[in-house]
Design an enzyme around this catalytic site. Structure first.
Site, PDB file in Angstrom:
ATOM      1  N   LYS A  67     -37.984 -12.911 -18.062  1.00 56.27           N
ATOM      2  CA  LYS A  67     -37.862 -11.463 -18.200  1.00 56.27           C
ATOM      3  C   LYS A  67     -39.057 -10.890 -18.936  1.00 56.27           C
ATOM      4  O   LYS A  67     -39.444 -11.463 -19.955  1.00 56.27           O
ATOM      5  CB  LYS A  67     -36.587 -11.170 -18.986  1.00 56.27           C
ATOM      6  CG  LYS A  67     -36.342  -9.719 -19.281  1.00 56.27           C
ATOM      7  CD  LYS A  67     -35.148  -9.590 -20.170  1.00 56.27           C
ATOM      8  CE  LYS A  67     -35.002  -8.158 -20.583  1.00 56.27           C
ATOM      9  NZ  LYS A  67     -33.957  -7.972 -21.555  1.00 56.27           N
TER      10      LYS A  67
ATOM     11  N   LYS B 280     -38.383 -14.657 -22.685  1.00 55.83           N
ATOM     12  CA  LYS B 280     -38.309 -13.194 -22.731  1.00 55.83           C
ATOM     13  C   LYS B 280     -39.475 -12.680 -23.547  1.00 55.83           C
ATOM     14  O   LYS B 280     -39.671 -13.085 -24.695  1.00 55.83           O
ATOM     15  CB  LYS B 280     -36.987 -12.766 -23.349  1.00 55.83           C
ATOM     16  CG  LYS B 280     -36.875 -11.262 -23.556  1.00 55.83           C
ATOM     17  CD  LYS B 280     -35.489 -10.862 -24.003  1.00 55.83           C
ATOM     18  CE  LYS B 280     -35.415  -9.382 -24.315  1.00 55.83           C
ATOM     19  NZ  LYS B 280     -34.062  -8.973 -24.728  1.00 55.83           N
TER      20      LYS B 280
ATOM     21  N   CYS C  37     -28.890  -5.920 -30.903  1.00 58.28           N
ATOM     22  CA  CYS C  37     -29.677  -4.691 -31.090  1.00 58.28           C
ATOM     23  C   CYS C  37     -28.909  -3.420 -30.754  1.00 58.28           C
ATOM     24  O   CYS C  37     -29.154  -2.380 -31.349  1.00 58.28           O
ATOM     25  CB  CYS C  37     -30.986  -4.760 -30.318  1.00 58.28           C
ATOM     26  SG  CYS C  37     -30.785  -5.050 -28.566  1.00 58.28           S
TER      27      CYS C  37
ATOM     28  N   TYR D  11     -31.443  -3.186 -11.218  1.00 60.71           N
ATOM     29  CA  TYR D  11     -30.754  -1.903 -11.113  1.00 60.71           C
ATOM     30  C   TYR D  11     -30.742  -1.415  -9.659  1.00 60.71           C
ATOM     31  O   TYR D  11     -30.027  -0.481  -9.337  1.00 60.71           O
ATOM     32  CB  TYR D  11     -31.444  -0.879 -12.037  1.00 60.71           C
ATOM     33  CG  TYR D  11     -31.461  -1.361 -13.477  1.00 60.71           C
ATOM     34  CD1 TYR D  11     -30.319  -1.255 -14.272  1.00 60.71           C
ATOM     35  CD2 TYR D  11     -32.600  -1.975 -14.023  1.00 60.71           C
ATOM     36  CE1 TYR D  11     -30.318  -1.735 -15.575  1.00 60.71           C
ATOM     37  CE2 TYR D  11     -32.604  -2.453 -15.323  1.00 60.71           C
ATOM     38  CZ  TYR D  11     -31.460  -2.329 -16.096  1.00 60.71           C
ATOM     39  OH  TYR D  11     -31.450  -2.822 -17.383  1.00 60.71           O
TER      40      TYR D  11
ATOM     41  N   SER E 145     -35.770  -2.392 -16.794  1.00 58.11           N
ATOM     42  CA  SER E 145     -35.679  -0.938 -16.669  1.00 58.11           C
ATOM     43  C   SER E 145     -37.012  -0.277 -16.313  1.00 58.11           C
ATOM     44  O   SER E 145     -37.066   0.618 -15.474  1.00 58.11           O
ATOM     45  CB  SER E 145     -35.143  -0.352 -17.969  1.00 58.11           C
ATOM     46  OG  SER E 145     -35.943  -0.757 -19.073  1.00 58.11           O
TER      47      SER E 145
HETATM   48  C1  PBG Z   1     -31.382  -6.646 -25.681  1.00 60.60           C
HETATM   49  C2  PBG Z   1     -31.926  -6.441 -24.319  1.00 60.60           C
HETATM   50  C3  PBG Z   1     -33.011  -5.647 -23.914  1.00 60.60           C
HETATM   51  C4  PBG Z   1     -33.013  -5.705 -22.517  1.00 60.60           C
HETATM   52  C5  PBG Z   1     -31.979  -6.548 -22.114  1.00 60.60           C
HETATM   53  N1  PBG Z   1     -31.327  -7.003 -23.253  1.00 60.60           N
HETATM   54  C6  PBG Z   1     -33.937  -4.798 -24.694  1.00 60.60           C
HETATM   55  C7  PBG Z   1     -34.889  -5.395 -25.627  1.00 60.60           C
HETATM   56  O1  PBG Z   1     -35.043  -6.605 -25.727  1.00 60.60           O
HETATM   57  O2  PBG Z   1     -35.513  -4.596 -26.312  1.00 60.60           O
HETATM   58  C8  PBG Z   1     -33.967  -4.980 -21.616  1.00 60.60           C
HETATM   59  C9  PBG Z   1     -33.470  -4.728 -20.227  1.00 60.60           C
HETATM   60  C10 PBG Z   1     -34.242  -3.732 -19.458  1.00 60.60           C
HETATM   61  O3  PBG Z   1     -35.283  -3.200 -19.888  1.00 60.60           O
HETATM   62  O4  PBG Z   1     -33.789  -3.419 -18.344  1.00 60.60           O
HETATM   63  N2  PBG Z   1     -32.010  -7.577 -26.461  1.00 60.60           N
END
Ligand code: PBG
Length: 348
Positions: A272, A219, A134, A337, A298
């Protein structure tokens, strides 16, 4: 001889008064009976790398986090290693994006460059490479998209659908490139069916059978990734990720996803986000014996930071409480983080 029977000894089978507070009387007692401990070795620190020199772009929605050029990244990694943090998780922000995310499998792409610099700066630090498309695709989706006129167009599938198997081939190719640059662990994060098996086969086929796979096994399609998409400049340009990431409502399905990744050869697992999914984490811990990470994403970081900036929460206490909760629920490792701050707070 005096017999000490100043207090009448009760012969009745009376239940003792239940007083759990006895064990909370002092700092010493509380530390003796504490069930969960956080240590620097629990943490994995995520880092964002981009091209340039001397660059430390603050990420607005993630106070204290930066997009770093390779030289700055190396400094940051040395600091993490000195604090006793064993691993970093690397995300690349390429200069060039295209339909198939080619910077991800370019041996001189941003992440391979960064991995080599990290290995020079801090040879013992474990480098985990987030493996997803991505950040690299012009459309911001995690792989090849079904579009008329494009190489893999499939008229049986909807336009805009993420094509599973063509994406697997690219994931394998990019994983071998990151392994060649020195990555210790490849962490596929796209929730593409078969990603662990395809990456394992590509790694083994190219002489990297010593490189591990940490699968983002469960995830979810979460709103809590919001700030990350600013940080990694990776929001999808159309639609969302709910055709590949999991529905937040589903618990049993996570067990199916994890079982598949275990069968495909994952060395480590991940759940996650973390805090809204502690039940999933506890289920995975109970049902599988592989080391399991939780990703405090995040948005989890941003909401604690934002509340603290308003004076509504105590930053240190709420961050550490969120981390201890994640560990207590079953995480062997926490991607956070807060890693560097947490180590400093724990040392006080
Ligand atoms: C990429 C990815 C993402 C995150 C980690 N790897 C974003 C998503 O899936 O949109 C999110 C990490 C975070 O929010 O700290 N696929």
């Amino acid at each position: 001889m005096t017999i000490l029977t100043q207090h009448p000894v009760s012969t009745a089978t009376q239940a003792p008064t239940l007083r759990p507070r006895r064990l909370r009387l002092s700092t010493g007692l509380r530390s003796l009976v504490r069930e969960t401990l956080l240590t620097p070795a629990d943490f994995i620190y995520p880092l964002f790398v981009r091209s340039g020199n001397g660059i430390r772009n603050p990420i607005k929605s993630m106070p204290g986090q930066f997009q770093l050029s390779v030289d700055q990244l190396a400094r940051e990694a040395e600091e993490a290693a000195e604090l006793g943090i064993p691993a970093v998780l690397l995300f690349g922000i390429p200069d060039h994006k295209d339909a198939c995310g080619s910077d991800n499998f370019n041996p001189n792409g941003i992440v391979p460059q960064a991995i080599r610099a990290l290995k020079d700066a801090a040879p013992d630090l474990v480098v985990i490479s987030d493996m997803c498309f991505c950040e690299y695709t012009s459309h911001g989706h995690c792989g090849i998209i079904n579009l008329p006129g494009e190489e893999h167009y499939d008229p049986h599938l909807p336009e805009g659908y993420l094509l599973n198997d063509p994406t697997l081939a690219l994931l394998g190719q990019a994983s071998a490139v990151h392994a060649e640059a020195g990555a210790d662990i490849i962490a596929p994060s796209g929730m593409i069916d078969g990603m662990v098996g395809a990456i394992r086969a590509a790694l083994d086929g190219q002489g990297f059978n010593h490189v591990s796979v940490m699968s983002y096994a469960a995830k979810y399609a979460s709103a809590f990734y919001g700030p990350f998409r600013d940080a990694a400049e990776s929001p999808p340009s159309f639609g969302d990720r709910s055709q590949y990431q999991m529905d937040p409502a589903n618990r049993r399905e996570a067990m199916k996803e994890v079982a598949i990744d275990v069968a495909e050869g994952a060395d480590m697992l991940m759940v996650k986000p973390a805090m809204p999914y502690l039940d999933i984490l506890a289920d995975v811990r109970r049902s599988f014996d592989l080391p399991t990470a939780a990703y405090q994403v995040s948005g989890e970081y941003a909401m604690i930071q934002a509340a603290a900036a308003n004076g509504w929460l105590d930053l240190e206490r709420s961050a550490l409480e969120s981390l201890i909760g994640i560990k207590r629920a079953g995480a062997d490792m926490i991607i956070t983080y807060f890693a560097k701050d947490a180590v400093r707070w724990l040392a006080k």
